[in-house]
Design an enzyme around this catalytic site. Sequence first.
Site, PDB file in Angstrom:
ATOM      1  N   HIS A  16     -20.811 -26.337 -63.923  1.00 51.48           N
ATOM      2  CA  HIS A  16     -20.191 -25.282 -64.738  1.00 51.48           C
ATOM      3  C   HIS A  16     -19.330 -25.792 -65.897  1.00 51.48           C
ATOM      4  CE1 HIS A  16     -21.588 -21.798 -62.486  1.00 51.48           C
ATOM      5  NE2 HIS A  16     -21.267 -22.401 -61.356  1.00 51.48           N
ATOM      6  N   GLU A  51     -26.437 -19.360 -63.118  1.00 50.29           N
ATOM      7  CA  GLU A  51     -26.538 -20.254 -61.959  1.00 50.29           C
ATOM      8  C   GLU A  51     -27.927 -20.914 -61.844  1.00 50.29           C
ATOM      9  OE1 GLU A  51     -24.320 -21.459 -60.016  1.00 50.29           O
ATOM     10  OE2 GLU A  51     -22.632 -20.083 -60.044  1.00 50.29           O
ATOM     11  N   HIS A  55     -20.697 -29.354 -58.069  1.00 55.30           N
ATOM     12  CA  HIS A  55     -21.323 -28.147 -58.625  1.00 55.30           C
ATOM     13  C   HIS A  55     -20.399 -27.470 -59.654  1.00 55.30           C
ATOM     14  CE1 HIS A  55     -23.276 -24.307 -59.065  1.00 55.30           C
ATOM     15  NE2 HIS A  55     -22.150 -23.719 -58.708  1.00 55.30           N
ATOM     16  N   SER A  80     -26.694 -29.111 -61.113  1.00 53.83           N
ATOM     17  CA  SER A  80     -25.802 -29.895 -60.253  1.00 53.83           C
ATOM     18  C   SER A  80     -26.491 -30.354 -58.977  1.00 53.83           C
ATOM     19  CB  SER A  80     -24.558 -29.067 -59.891  1.00 53.83           C
ATOM     20  OG  SER A  80     -24.925 -27.881 -59.213  1.00 53.83           O
TER      21      SER A  80
HETATM   22 FE   LIG Z   1     -21.732 -21.774 -59.357  1.00 56.79          FE
END
Ligand SMILES: [Fe+2]
Length: 294
Positions: A167, A208, A162, A227
């Site tokens: 990111h 997010e 993730h 992700s």
């Molecule tokens: Fe995150």
Amino acid sequence: MFEEAQYFAPVATQDDGSVVVELASGHPGFADAVYRNRRNAIAALALGHKPGEPIPHAEYTDEEHHVWALVTQELAVKHGKYAVREFIDAAARLGLPVERIPQLQEVSDLLKPITGFGYLPAAGLVPLREFYSVLADGLFHSTQYIRHHSVPFYTPEPDIVHEVIGHANTLASPRFAELYRLAGRAARRVETDEALEFVSKVFWFTLEFGVMREDGESKAYGAGILSSSGEIEEFRGMDIRPLELAAMGTTHYDITKYQEVLFEAESFDHLEDVVGTFWDTCDDDSIARLAASR
Ligand SMILES: [Fe+2]
């Protein structure tokens, strides 16, 4: 209480100085003593890290590198279908390894020349204000462990898949990196916990779990969707609402499930106009007014 605190496994330092990650009994790695030892060792690395020092090297097993390779491959195909162009271009620019888990220092070294962002190791939950405010300095806190190899496509907590596939690829886009920085400046500016929570919820529903119109379709740009090989297949069927600050800053969410309510920007410019401008200018008073308008 802000719920993000619940999904990181707690990390405790014992009287003898040893570090223990308290995995819940339902965690896929709960009964695997070797995995748990590795988790403890990786958490200890982050706790021992001093600002300015290189990020410590984390050890992974061949099985764990294989998990990374599997997930990377699977997600790359899905990104081609569901991710915004800005993300796909940024991922190509960053060039993360596909066959093995990269070290966080390596990720930092790849990112730095592109957008100036760097990584900091985190043992688990980082206090909200600290996590967000260092974004203003181009620093991103990240866990180093990877999910348990028995379930390569599932994790109950944010892992390196993730943190890095979601990111770091996003942070390799100058436009997204600027939004992260603006969120950081907003977190630094606001004083009350309520205002900070509002800022972080806007982050949650955008960086997010945000989606955006592109070529007449909903595309994802949120790291949480990008992700997750399951969630990326589901987001188009969720309750997709217009991008609205008061709604994002006050909508309740459950981090343990796929996000049922999503907010969609009409374009990248729209996201920057609404959310970028908000983070750039908000303060406790303007946030209290927005929250009260609901
Ligand atoms: Fe995150």
